[in-house]
Design an enzyme around this catalytic site. Structure first.
Site, short mmCIF file in Angstrom:
data_model
loop_
_atom_site.label_atom_id
_atom_site.label_comp_id
_atom_site.label_asym_id
_atom_site.label_seq_id
_atom_site.Cartn_x
_atom_site.Cartn_y
_atom_site.Cartn_z
N ASP A 117 9.55 3.33 2.02
CA ASP A 117 8.08 3.81 2.40
C ASP A 117 7.58 3.99 3.85
O ASP A 117 7.15 2.79 4.55
CB ASP A 117 7.22 3.48 1.22
CG ASP A 117 5.86 4.10 2.22
OD1 ASP A 117 5.18 4.73 2.83
OD2 ASP A 117 4.32 3.90 1.01
N LYS B 92 2.47 10.99 7.04
CA LYS B 92 1.46 10.94 8.05
C LYS B 92 1.82 11.69 9.42
O LYS B 92 1.64 12.69 9.27
CB LYS B 92 1.26 9.38 8.64
CG LYS B 92 0.97 8.67 7.03
CD LYS B 92 -0.09 7.33 7.80
CE LYS B 92 -1.02 7.14 6.24
NZ LYS B 92 -0.40 5.60 5.52
N PHE C 144 0.79 -1.14 -0.22
CA PHE C 144 -0.51 0.10 -0.27
C PHE C 144 0.91 1.10 0.26
O PHE C 144 1.79 1.44 1.26
CB PHE C 144 -1.10 -0.26 1.57
CG PHE C 144 -1.16 1.37 1.20
CD1 PHE C 144 -3.03 1.59 0.39
CD2 PHE C 144 -1.35 2.78 1.82
CE1 PHE C 144 -4.24 2.96 0.01
CE2 PHE C 144 -2.41 3.27 1.62
CZ PHE C 144 -3.41 3.33 0.82
C1 LIG Z 1 -0.69 6.19 4.37
C2 LIG Z 1 0.17 5.61 3.25
C3 LIG Z 1 0.41 6.10 1.71
C4 LIG Z 1 -0.84 7.20 1.33
O1 LIG Z 1 -0.44 8.72 2.21
P1 LIG Z 1 -1.82 9.95 1.98
O2 LIG Z 1 -1.48 10.75 2.95
O3 LIG Z 1 -2.76 8.83 2.53
O4 LIG Z 1 -1.91 9.97 0.74
C5 LIG Z 1 1.43 5.73 1.53
N1 LIG Z 1 2.61 4.46 1.74
C6 LIG Z 1 1.88 3.76 3.25
C7 LIG Z 1 2.95 3.03 3.74
C8 LIG Z 1 0.89 4.61 4.04
O5 LIG Z 1 0.76 4.29 4.91
#
Ligand SMILES: *Cc1c(COP(=O)(O)O)cnc(C)c1O
Length: 438
Positions: free
Chosen positions: A261, A290, A176
């Site tokens: 990520d 985040k 994700f």
């Molecule tokens: C939440 C998330 C994203 C995307 O972040 P948004 O601010 O919702 O666009 C990307 N990678 C990971 C691992 C995430 O948990």
């Protein structure tokens, strides 16, 4: 299988999914039946005018402090989701609110057409926290991922010497990384992709946690490996301990960028500044988001060294809001909180306590518990109830949590949560399971 056959199966899958969604809408009408009039009205207004791209629990939050939120009727709930780790420091952290308020009174937006006095301090502090040279500031997590994809491709052509338009990036099944068209192009979740094609080419997906499969997928066009150090949305999937070190070794040997990520795993959640720290690995690029915005404003970043981020020249990338002074002031305050190590240590200690408490429920409705730091996935016995039902029953008892993938519940309370409140949340889960087991 013939393409026609695949199409037919796809269509059938999609019809099944639409049926499920219709049933879900009907169920929702029932689940708001016992609610107070203010909540019902708030939910109805939102349902009528906000696109139905989420399926929220039937609680209407009005305020929050620390690990707790209060709904429109004055009822309190322990927030065990923390906005998917965007609220690592809790609701209304005094240092973060103070930084935001002070900046609100000065200036909030300049655009990057001009310099602002907040961006320099923020990017230098964040670079130092990550042990890198440079930061590319953006807003949402998805934008950080998109930015890293562009950086990796440009690096591939300009530095590695990959032939024009041939660059590929290796990702992991179950990933994700956000919701943009390019990012869902390499998702393996049918809900994330269905009806959103055509997709962006240039991605190869391999099984998560399998370093040999990853190495076998590398060829002369591979510019990067993009992975989550722990797969969050997939259900807090922790890879084997030797996986990330192996990825580091493989990417170094093949002159391929390692992009971690850490948008959800980073910034204290797993008991370290980055989950990569927990396994002694340093990626080429960190993707952050985040919690970087302190739960106040969206702040994201790509963090790396100048030999990689330096490929971007003026005009090749940008964002109207990226690096704005309000975001930078809040981001700097977040880095300040993390620089003492206090939150990382607290997440580690509380996480051990939480996981030990949860393990006692294995065999009593819980099938498995896994996680890192204060970030836990709990597999509920699917014969008892769906994760959704468990979350609804937890909400009745004052605990807000979120299910994922059918029968998994994830817990990621703010790191400021008290040990007693954390124990209480597990007691509520135990009570729900007792009720379900009859
Ligand atoms: C939440 C998330 C994203 C995307 O972040 P948004 O601010 O919702 O666009 C990307 N990678 C990971 C691992 C995430 O948990």
């Amino acid at each position: 299988m013939s393409p026609d056959k695949v199409d037919q199966l796809d269509q059938r899958d999609q019809l099944d999914r639409r049926d499920q969604l219709d049933q879900r809408d009907q169920l929702d009408q029932r689940s708001t039946a016992g609610l107070d009039p203010r909540s019902v009205a708030a939910i109805a207004l939102e349902e009528e005018h906000a696109a139905h791209n989420y399926h929220p629990l039937a609680v209407v939050v009005e305020s929050g402090e620390g690990a707790w939120v209060t709904d429109v009727t004055g009822r309190k709930y322990l927030d065990c989701l923390a906005a998917y780790s965007a609220l690592n420091f809790g609701h209304g952290h005094p240092a973060l609110i103070e930084a935001a308020k002070a900046q609100l009174g000065r200036i909030t937006l300049t655009s990057r057409a001009f310099h602002n006095d907040q961006l320099g301090p923020f990017v230098s502090a964040l670079a130092a926290l990550a042990g890198k040279d440079m930061v590319l500031p953006m807003n949402t997590g998805a934008e950080a991922v998109e930015s890293a994809i562009k950086v990796a491709r440009a690096w591939g052509y300009r530095v590695k010497g990959v032939a024009a338009d041939k660059a590929t990036i290796i990702v992991a099944d179950g990933n994700f990384h956000g919701r943009t068209t390019t990012i869902i192009s390499f998702s393996s979740d049918p809900d994330a992709r269905a009806d959103f094609g055509p997709f962006t080419p240039g991605f190869v997906s391999v099984p998560y946690g399998d370093a040999a499969a990853l190495e076998a997928a590398i060829d002369e066009n591979t510019v990067a490996v993009l992975i989550e150090p722990i797969q969050g949305e997939a259900g807090i999937i922790v890879p084997p301990a030797d996986y990330l070190p192996a990825v580091r070794d493989i990417t170094t040997r093949h002159n391929v960028l390692f992009i971690a990520d850490e948008i959800q795993s980073g910034l204290g959640r797993t008991g370290a500044t980055f989950e990569c720290d927990n396994v002694g690995v340093v990626p080429d690029l960190y993707l952050l988001g985040k919690a970087l915005g302190g739960g106040i404003v969206p702040v994201s970043a790509v963090v790396g060294n100048a030999d990689i981020l330096g490929v971007l020249k003026p005009g090749q990338h940008g964002s109207t809001f990226g690096g704005n002074p309000l975001a930078a002031a809040v981001g700097l305050a977040v880095v300040g909180l993390l620089s003492t190590g206090e939150y990382q240590e607290r997440a580690r200690a509380l996480g051990e306590r939480l996981q030990a408490n949860l393990r006692r429920l294995i065999g009593f409705g819980v099938v498995a518990v896994r996680g890192a730091g204060l970030w836990v996935g709990i597999d509920i016995d699917p014969s008892l109830a769906s994760g959704r039902v468990v979350c609804e029953m937890l909400m009745e008892r004052g605990v807000l949590a979120k299910d994922t993938h059918g029968s998994t519940i994830r817990l990621a309370p703010p790191i400021v949560v008290s040990p007693e409140d954390l124990d209480w949340a597990v007691e509520q889960l135990e009570a729900v399971l007792t009720e379900l087991r009859g």
